[in-house]
Design a protein around this motif. Sequence first.
Motif, PDB file in Angstrom:
ATOM      1  N   LYS A   1      49.064  30.073  31.841  1.00 40.52           N
ATOM      2  CA  LYS A   1      48.985  31.420  32.464  1.00 40.52           C
ATOM      3  C   LYS A   1      47.911  31.368  33.671  1.00 40.52           C
ATOM      4  CE  LYS A   1      48.438  36.004  32.808  1.00 40.52           C
ATOM      5  NZ  LYS A   1      49.492  36.520  33.559  1.00 40.52           N
ATOM      6  N   VAL A   2      48.559  31.677  34.957  1.00 34.64           N
ATOM      7  CA  VAL A   2      47.604  31.695  36.194  1.00 34.64           C
ATOM      8  C   VAL A   2      47.255  33.060  36.429  1.00 34.64           C
ATOM      9  CG1 VAL A   2      47.817  30.841  38.410  1.00 34.64           C
ATOM     10  CG2 VAL A   2      48.597  29.520  36.815  1.00 34.64           C
ATOM     11  N   VAL A   3      45.798  33.180  36.795  1.00 36.92           N
ATOM     12  CA  VAL A   3      45.389  34.424  37.278  1.00 36.92           C
ATOM     13  C   VAL A   3      44.680  34.060  38.636  1.00 36.92           C
ATOM     14  CG1 VAL A   3      44.125  36.390  36.770  1.00 36.92           C
ATOM     15  CG2 VAL A   3      44.911  35.048  34.890  1.00 36.92           C
ATOM     16  N   PRO A   4      45.455  34.315  39.551  1.00 40.41           N
ATOM     17  CA  PRO A   4      44.786  33.916  40.948  1.00 40.41           C
ATOM     18  C   PRO A   4      43.563  34.749  41.210  1.00 40.41           C
ATOM     19  CG  PRO A   4      47.226  34.570  41.192  1.00 40.41           C
ATOM     20  CD  PRO A   4      46.806  34.922  39.837  1.00 40.41           C
ATOM     21  N   ARG A   5      42.577  34.338  42.067  1.00 39.02           N
ATOM     22  CA  ARG A   5      41.405  35.052  42.109  1.00 39.02           C
ATOM     23  C   ARG A   5      41.737  36.431  42.614  1.00 39.02           C
ATOM     24  NH1 ARG A   5      38.279  38.042  42.820  1.00 39.02           N
ATOM     25  NH2 ARG A   5      36.198  38.203  43.982  1.00 39.02           N
ATOM     26  N   GLY A   6      42.583  36.813  43.625  1.00 34.81           N
ATOM     27  CA  GLY A   6      43.056  38.128  43.911  1.00 34.81           C
ATOM     28  C   GLY A   6      43.240  39.080  43.079  1.00 34.81           C
ATOM     29  N   GLU A   7      43.873  38.323  41.777  1.00 39.31           N
ATOM     30  CA  GLU A   7      44.096  39.542  40.709  1.00 39.31           C
ATOM     31  C   GLU A   7      42.796  39.893  39.681  1.00 39.31           C
ATOM     32  OE1 GLU A   7      47.587  38.146  38.414  1.00 39.31           O
ATOM     33  OE2 GLU A   7      48.670  37.703  40.118  1.00 39.31           O
ATOM     34  N   VAL A   8      41.851  39.508  40.196  1.00 39.77           N
ATOM     35  CA  VAL A   8      40.504  39.532  39.476  1.00 39.77           C
ATOM     36  C   VAL A   8      39.876  40.604  40.391  1.00 39.77           C
ATOM     37  CG1 VAL A   8      38.452  38.955  38.381  1.00 39.77           C
ATOM     38  CG2 VAL A   8      40.610  37.400  38.158  1.00 39.77           C
ATOM     39  N   ARG A   9      39.713  41.953  40.077  1.00 46.65           N
ATOM     40  CA  ARG A   9      38.897  42.738  40.926  1.00 46.65           C
ATOM     41  C   ARG A   9      37.352  42.488  40.889  1.00 46.65           C
ATOM     42  NH1 ARG A   9      40.650  48.400  38.829  1.00 46.65           N
ATOM     43  NH2 ARG A   9      39.288  49.249  40.329  1.00 46.65           N
ATOM     44  N   ASP A  10      36.840  42.611  41.874  1.00 47.12           N
ATOM     45  CA  ASP A  10      35.202  42.374  41.977  1.00 47.12           C
ATOM     46  C   ASP A  10      34.630  42.863  40.975  1.00 47.12           C
ATOM     47  OD1 ASP A  10      35.839  41.009  44.233  1.00 47.12           O
ATOM     48  OD2 ASP A  10      35.130  42.610  45.674  1.00 47.12           O
ATOM     49  N   GLY A  11      33.808  42.002  40.372  1.00 52.31           N
ATOM     50  CA  GLY A  11      32.829  42.280  38.932  1.00 52.31           C
ATOM     51  C   GLY A  11      33.425  42.577  37.635  1.00 52.31           C
ATOM     52  N   GLN A  12      34.963  41.848  37.782  1.00 54.56           N
ATOM     53  CA  GLN A  12      35.619  42.184  36.586  1.00 54.56           C
ATOM     54  C   GLN A  12      35.927  40.754  35.647  1.00 54.56           C
ATOM     55  OE1 GLN A  12      36.695  45.364  35.161  1.00 54.56           O
ATOM     56  NE2 GLN A  12      34.878  45.874  36.978  1.00 54.56           N
TER      57      GLN A  12
END
Length: 299
Positions: free
Chosen positions: A190-201
């Motif tokens: 399961k890959v969660v790219p940086r762009g899919e993590v909202r700032d502070g989340q």
Amino acid sequence: MHEDVNWPRASAWLAGHAPGMTKGRLTVLGVPLNFSITPGNCDRAPRAIRESLVRFSTYAYEGADVRELIPDDRGDLTLFGGASDANGQIEEAVVQIKDRAVLLGGDNGLTRPAVKGLARSLGLGLDRIGLITIDAHHDLRELDGGPINGNPIRGLLADGLPGSNVIQIGIQSFANSPQYAAVAKQEGIKVVPRGEVRDGQLADVLKSFLLRMPRVDVVYIDIDLDAMDRAFAPGCPGARPGGFTPNDLREAAFEAGRNPKVRMIDLVELDPTKDINDVTAMAGAACMLSFAAGVRACL
Ligand SMILES: [Mn+2]
């Protein structure tokens, strides 16, 4: 340095000089592995992180004082021989750890033997271990040249860790190749790219994945400090613009500590000779203390 009996230093706690009302234990082990693709001095990182603890106190506002944990500081491993030898030495040292633990890298190559050592210490197969990496990179390079900091996850897959047990958070664009992204996909990572993590989340994302890993008995979290933005991680050769903040990593480390399923974390890829004003070393130390505070908070 000014000393104040009312201001306990984290360095004194780790050295065992700050006894308090102990409610639990935390093991700390330095792993000065240094077989990076980019030659450097990750072997100096355990010392740099330990030294920066003198500038932190033990008190967290999340209702925890890390002095309430007995520190089991096992010092830094003496590694010798080539990378494969060092891997064996790391695995054997980790097998001896029975409490929840922080491993101070060293380069990211330590994650492979550490996960194997964790599994053995608990008498579990790798299929019962969950692995979450917070990292800008997949670390899925080929294994032909032996173990390096670019292939620990590929190595673990070869060792029998199911790809479906692996979650990679913070993977960055322009820091990876299509070939290795394809390996991640084929293996069911399961890959969660940086762009899919909202700032502070980041901590919330981590928490939600920890709740969704029921098939594994324990979780290992690999925190590559190069997941941070390069502005916050000058000591990490692999850091690029666009990464997480030190606070994102701290919050994630606290969340990891708060979940008893997370048995072990590592903090890797700091090269103190590239650091500026201890920015990266202190971010690593803050992660270690935040994990400890989380461990204390869940007791
Ligand atoms: Mn890495």
